[in-house]
Design a protein around this motif. Structure first.
Motif, PDB file in Angstrom:
ATOM      1  N   THR A   6       0.830  -1.208   0.000  1.00 50.11           N
ATOM      2  CA  THR A   6       0.000   0.000   0.000  1.00 50.11           C
ATOM      3  C   THR A   6       0.858   1.247   0.000  1.00 50.11           C
ATOM      4  O   THR A   6       0.635   2.180  -0.784  1.00 50.11           O
ATOM      5  CB  THR A   6      -0.901   0.008   1.240  1.00 50.11           C
ATOM      6  OG1 THR A   6      -1.721  -1.164   1.217  1.00 50.11           O
ATOM      7  CG2 THR A   6      -1.781   1.245   1.256  1.00 50.11           C
ATOM      8  N   LEU A   7       1.863   1.299   0.875  1.00 43.83           N
ATOM      9  CA  LEU A   7       2.703   2.476   0.954  1.00 43.83           C
ATOM     10  C   LEU A   7       3.535   2.648  -0.297  1.00 43.83           C
ATOM     11  O   LEU A   7       3.822   3.770  -0.707  1.00 43.83           O
ATOM     12  CB  LEU A   7       3.597   2.397   2.188  1.00 43.83           C
ATOM     13  CG  LEU A   7       2.861   2.388   3.527  1.00 43.83           C
ATOM     14  CD1 LEU A   7       3.857   2.389   4.676  1.00 43.83           C
ATOM     15  CD2 LEU A   7       1.923   3.563   3.640  1.00 43.83           C
ATOM     16  N   ALA A   8       3.930   1.552  -0.912  1.00 40.53           N
ATOM     17  CA  ALA A   8       4.682   1.670  -2.157  1.00 40.53           C
ATOM     18  C   ALA A   8       3.833   2.324  -3.241  1.00 40.53           C
ATOM     19  O   ALA A   8       4.312   3.150  -4.028  1.00 40.53           O
ATOM     20  CB  ALA A   8       5.154   0.291  -2.615  1.00 40.53           C
ATOM     21  N   LEU A   9       2.556   1.967  -3.283  1.00 39.41           N
ATOM     22  CA  LEU A   9       1.676   2.576  -4.272  1.00 39.41           C
ATOM     23  C   LEU A   9       1.450   4.047  -3.972  1.00 39.41           C
ATOM     24  O   LEU A   9       1.392   4.887  -4.875  1.00 39.41           O
ATOM     25  CB  LEU A   9       0.336   1.837  -4.297  1.00 39.41           C
ATOM     26  CG  LEU A   9       0.383   0.392  -4.818  1.00 39.41           C
ATOM     27  CD1 LEU A   9      -0.982  -0.264  -4.632  1.00 39.41           C
ATOM     28  CD2 LEU A   9       0.807   0.356  -6.277  1.00 39.41           C
ATOM     29  N   LEU A  10       1.330   4.372  -2.688  1.00 36.09           N
ATOM     30  CA  LEU A  10       1.090   5.754  -2.310  1.00 36.09           C
ATOM     31  C   LEU A  10       2.342   6.603  -2.382  1.00 36.09           C
ATOM     32  O   LEU A  10       2.263   7.829  -2.480  1.00 36.09           O
ATOM     33  CB  LEU A  10       0.543   5.815  -0.875  1.00 36.09           C
ATOM     34  CG  LEU A  10      -0.843   5.208  -0.652  1.00 36.09           C
ATOM     35  CD1 LEU A  10      -1.168   5.227   0.843  1.00 36.09           C
ATOM     36  CD2 LEU A  10      -1.902   5.953  -1.422  1.00 36.09           C
ATOM     37  N   GLY A  11       3.499   5.981  -2.344  1.00 37.86           N
ATOM     38  CA  GLY A  11       4.735   6.722  -2.172  1.00 37.86           C
ATOM     39  C   GLY A  11       5.402   7.175  -3.437  1.00 37.86           C
ATOM     40  O   GLY A  11       6.583   7.515  -3.425  1.00 37.86           O
ATOM     41  N   LEU A  12       4.696   7.229  -4.547  1.00 35.81           N
ATOM     42  CA  LEU A  12       5.306   7.616  -5.810  1.00 35.81           C
ATOM     43  C   LEU A  12       5.874   9.016  -5.760  1.00 35.81           C
ATOM     44  O   LEU A  12       6.840   9.323  -6.450  1.00 35.81           O
ATOM     45  CB  LEU A  12       4.273   7.502  -6.929  1.00 35.81           C
ATOM     46  CG  LEU A  12       3.765   6.070  -7.202  1.00 35.81           C
ATOM     47  CD1 LEU A  12       2.699   6.113  -8.289  1.00 35.81           C
ATOM     48  CD2 LEU A  12       4.910   5.153  -7.605  1.00 35.81           C
ATOM     49  N   ALA A  13       5.285   9.895  -4.908  1.00 38.53           N
ATOM     50  CA  ALA A  13       5.727  11.287  -4.878  1.00 38.53           C
ATOM     51  C   ALA A  13       7.155  11.422  -4.386  1.00 38.53           C
ATOM     52  O   ALA A  13       7.830  12.384  -4.718  1.00 38.53           O
ATOM     53  CB  ALA A  13       4.807  12.114  -3.981  1.00 38.53           C
ATOM     54  N   LEU A  93      18.718  -0.226   6.249  1.00 40.20           N
ATOM     55  CA  LEU A  93      19.041  -0.061   4.836  1.00 40.20           C
ATOM     56  C   LEU A  93      18.080  -0.888   3.985  1.00 40.20           C
ATOM     57  O   LEU A  93      18.207  -2.122   3.913  1.00 40.20           O
ATOM     58  CB  LEU A  93      20.484  -0.512   4.588  1.00 40.20           C
ATOM     59  CG  LEU A  93      21.533   0.196   5.461  1.00 40.20           C
ATOM     60  CD1 LEU A  93      22.808  -0.639   5.558  1.00 40.20           C
ATOM     61  CD2 LEU A  93      21.834   1.577   4.905  1.00 40.20           C
ATOM     62  N   PRO A  94      17.105  -0.259   3.358  1.00 40.02           N
ATOM     63  CA  PRO A  94      16.152  -1.016   2.547  1.00 40.02           C
ATOM     64  C   PRO A  94      16.814  -1.603   1.304  1.00 40.02           C
ATOM     65  O   PRO A  94      17.700  -0.984   0.709  1.00 40.02           O
ATOM     66  CB  PRO A  94      15.095   0.028   2.176  1.00 40.02           C
ATOM     67  CG  PRO A  94      15.819   1.332   2.227  1.00 40.02           C
ATOM     68  CD  PRO A  94      16.832   1.197   3.321  1.00 40.02           C
ATOM     69  N   MET A 123      11.466   2.818   6.311  1.00 40.99           N
ATOM     70  CA  MET A 123      11.523   1.624   5.469  1.00 40.99           C
ATOM     71  C   MET A 123      10.440   1.581   4.398  1.00 40.99           C
ATOM     72  O   MET A 123      10.726   1.336   3.227  1.00 40.99           O
ATOM     73  CB  MET A 123      11.459   0.355   6.334  1.00 40.99           C
ATOM     74  CG  MET A 123      12.689   0.134   7.204  1.00 40.99           C
ATOM     75  SD  MET A 123      14.258   0.101   6.304  1.00 40.99           S
ATOM     76  CE  MET A 123      14.797   1.810   6.485  1.00 40.99           C
ATOM     77  N   PRO A 124       9.158   1.811   4.717  1.00 38.34           N
ATOM     78  CA  PRO A 124       8.139   1.726   3.672  1.00 38.34           C
ATOM     79  C   PRO A 124       8.319   2.729   2.539  1.00 38.34           C
ATOM     80  O   PRO A 124       7.847   2.500   1.431  1.00 38.34           O
ATOM     81  CB  PRO A 124       6.833   1.985   4.438  1.00 38.34           C
ATOM     82  CG  PRO A 124       7.148   1.619   5.850  1.00 38.34           C
ATOM     83  CD  PRO A 124       8.559   2.036   6.046  1.00 38.34           C
ATOM     84  N   GLN A 125       8.995   3.852   2.814  1.00 38.63           N
ATOM     85  CA  GLN A 125       9.166   4.870   1.790  1.00 38.63           C
ATOM     86  C   GLN A 125      10.537   4.812   1.116  1.00 38.63           C
ATOM     87  O   GLN A 125      10.856   5.666   0.284  1.00 38.63           O
ATOM     88  CB  GLN A 125       8.947   6.255   2.401  1.00 38.63           C
ATOM     89  CG  GLN A 125       7.537   6.415   2.980  1.00 38.63           C
ATOM     90  CD  GLN A 125       7.293   7.787   3.567  1.00 38.63           C
ATOM     91  OE1 GLN A 125       7.382   8.799   2.870  1.00 38.63           O
ATOM     92  NE2 GLN A 125       6.978   7.845   4.852  1.00 38.63           N
ATOM     93  N   GLY A 126      11.352   3.825   1.482  1.00 35.28           N
ATOM     94  CA  GLY A 126      12.596   3.609   0.770  1.00 35.28           C
ATOM     95  C   GLY A 126      13.784   4.400   1.254  1.00 35.28           C
ATOM     96  O   GLY A 126      14.848   4.378   0.614  1.00 35.28           O
ATOM     97  N   PHE A 127      13.672   5.110   2.365  1.00 33.97           N
ATOM     98  CA  PHE A 127      14.802   5.852   2.917  1.00 33.97           C
ATOM     99  C   PHE A 127      15.727   4.915   3.689  1.00 33.97           C
ATOM    100  O   PHE A 127      15.268   3.997   4.371  1.00 33.97           O
ATOM    101  CB  PHE A 127      14.326   6.929   3.902  1.00 33.97           C
ATOM    102  CG  PHE A 127      13.587   8.078   3.289  1.00 33.97           C
ATOM    103  CD1 PHE A 127      14.260   9.229   2.919  1.00 33.97           C
ATOM    104  CD2 PHE A 127      12.212   8.015   3.098  1.00 33.97           C
ATOM    105  CE1 PHE A 127      13.581  10.307   2.378  1.00 33.97           C
ATOM    106  CE2 PHE A 127      11.518   9.086   2.549  1.00 33.97           C
ATOM    107  CZ  PHE A 127      12.207  10.239   2.180  1.00 33.97           C
TER     108      PHE A 127
END
Length: 547
Positions: A6-13, A93-94, A123-127
């Motif tokens: 879900t967060l990956a889909l929302l996190g495109l910004a 580290l993702p 982590m969910p947002q890739g940082f």
């Protein structure tokens, strides 16, 4: 659908070209120490996607099974070789890295890596995520570690542990992925645990003293004037304590007498009676209207002593020589103020601060506080933790071009929102008087109507979900990870695309739980603008304007 998907889909910004990690890279990682400090690798553990992650310390914990795959690096950093002091730090580290670093903060006097927010935000947002235990182990309101006379540990807490952890964390990131982070960000507010705590000061300390550490800083309700904040907390305690005094106000009176009258006098000023005061400065609350009549039950009204106490509680705190100390409470948070600084209990952080950091006297009691002690505190500035320098040109000037977003709830019961206003205005004044810069180009402040100290767990009726810490981890995620709804994404876009946020759209979930659905949305306005209702659906942000 899992949280990570879900967060990956929302996190495109806030997406960026991903750089990969792997289980083998994690298992074989060997850290070449940073030249500024002795750093030892204490552990490297890889977690595959959606595996059970259960990590805890005395301050923070996470127990979930929906994170993306990542490598957890544990470090021990020597902060002062002569004194033999050290701090713990972790770098998460993702495997799918977005090329950025995010450091998350701590709350109060706490000593513990903030694993909760590393897991729920970074982590969910890739940082790549960084956090420190600030040089000691302890919960939010535990001050015994600081003394008496443990000055070295106080310096670690005040600034040193975080700064060294950021340097070490960036080095880990570069060695692990084979290239440095593109940008470095900070996100923090205070603890969401049951024990209320003041937010750490380090994020503004970093902006002022170590401007290269971060490109963008998001800070909520900062405790940047520690010496005055702690004196104010004692001052507020003394306005109502002891509970046997004639000026004490019970929790029932706060909730059942004061709160309804504040709303009656103030709520409709912004155009809508909805239980939220959008700008409490526009209301001149008169507690005298609640004065007890002859023979009236005092549980339903206020005595003269209680009214006098309230006048001090809602006022700025000045010492007798007219030295400004701190802001006061604002109308709108009465249902939580008793649980803040004006209830029956002495506020543990303030007491511990003076016992262990200032006076080295474990017998200190709030009744010992006076203007002389405040003067001593200012002179000592324990741990050099004050962060009140209005000159941010090294951070925000053309050589670095850093950005600062700050927010605070108008109903904050632990740190007066007047503190955020005061610091912003001192920076504004300095900028006008000494530079050709425009403060709007690097520093923006957002005030959140109705919100208490930092998060939903502190109570309050507000649109309090907009992507900061202690929100998603408490079932209050932003409506999306687009910049309009997510303050971290808004910062990323400002730093990397030059688009500064004028407004944010925050959500209130029914019962402060996203599973119950959205109760209403509201815009958050860039100071000095405020929110006003202009007609339409009162539950929609579209019905409000910033003016």
């Amino acid at each position: 659908m899992s949280l990570s998907i879900t967060l990956a889909l929302l996190g495109l910004a806030i997406s960026a070209t991903a750089t990969s990690g792997s289980p083998s890279a994690c298992a074989s990682f060997k850290f070449a120490p940073h030249p500024l400090a002795h750093i030892a690798l204490a552990g490297a553990t890889h977690y595959t996607a959606n595996t059970h992650v259960n990590i805890s310390n005395v301050y923070s914990s996470i127990d979930v099974s929906d994170l993306p795959s990542f490598c957890r690096i544990e470090l021990v950093i020597t902060t002062n070789a002569t004194a033999g002091s050290s701090a713990l730090a972790e770098v998460w580290l993702p495997d799918a890295w977005n090329g950025r670093v995010l450091t998350v903060g701590n709350g109060g006097l706490a000593g513990g890596v903030t694993v909760t927010e590393l897991g729920h935000v970074a982590m969910p947002q890739g940082f790549a995520g960084i956090s420190t235990n600030t040089g000691h182990d302890g919960d939010t309101d535990e001050g015994e570690w600081a003394g008496p006379h443990n000055d070295n540990a106080i310096v670690d807490w005040g600034w040193r542990a975080l700064h060294l952890s950021v340097l070490a964390g960036k080095s880990v990131v570069e060695q692990y992925y084979g290239k440095p982070a593109n940008k470095s960000y900070y996100l923090g507010c205070s603890t969401g645990k049951w024990a209320p705590g003041f937010v750490r000061v380090c994020r503004l300390k970093e902006v002022q003293d170590f401007p290269e550490d971060f490109d963008g800083v998001v800070v909520g309700s900062p405790a940047n004037w520690q010496t005055h904040l702690q004196g104010w907390s004692i001052h507020m305690n003394l306005n109502t304590q002891p509970s046997t005094s004639p000026h004490f106000i019970t929790e029932d009176v706060w909730n059942d007498v004061l709160a309804p009258e504040v709303m009656r006098q103030c709520d409709g000023i912004d155009g809508l009676s909805d239980g939220i005061i959008n700008d409490p400065r526009k209301c001149s609350f008169r507690p005298e209207t609640l004065t007890c009549r002859l023979g009236q039950n005092t549980s339903t009204c206020l005595t003269a002593d209680q009214i006098s106490a309230l006048q001090r509680i809602y006022a700025d705190y000045y010492e007798a020589d007219q030295t400004y100390v701190f802001g006061g409470y604002y109308p709108g948070g009465e249902t939580e103020y008793y649980k803040g600084l004006v209830g029956q209990k002495q506020f543990a952080i303030g007491v511990g601060y003076f016992q262990f950091m200032v006076l080295n006297d474990t017998n200190f009691d709030i009744r010992d506080y006076n203007a002389t002690i405040l003067e001593i505190t200012d002179r000592i500035d324990p741990g050099q933790s004050n962060a009140i320098n209005p000159n941010l040109t090294a951070f925000a000037g053309p050589s670095h071009n850093g950005k600062l977003l700050q927010y605070v709830g108008w109903a904050d019961q632990l740190i007066s929102p007047g503190n955020s206003l005061h610091y912003y205005e001192t920076v504004h004044q300095f900028t006008l008087a000494n530079t050709t810069m425009d403060i709007d180009d690097y520093y923006r402040l957002f005030l959140v109507p109705g919100m208490n100290h930092c998060n939903c767990l502190q109570g309050g009726f507000a649109a309090n979900a907009f992507g900061s810490v202690e929100q998603a981890s408490n079932n209050n995620p932003p409506l999306s990870f687009e910049p309009q709804h997510n303050i971290l994404a808004a910062m990323v876009r400002w730093v990397e695309e030059g688009i500064a946020p004028d407004t944010l759209t925050a959500a209130n979930y029914v019962g402060n739980n996203a599973t119950n659905g959205v109760g209403f949305t509201r815009p958050l306005c860039r100071y000095p603008s405020t929110i006003r209702y202009h007609g339409g659906d009162p539950n929609s942000a579209d019905s409000f304007h910033c003016e």
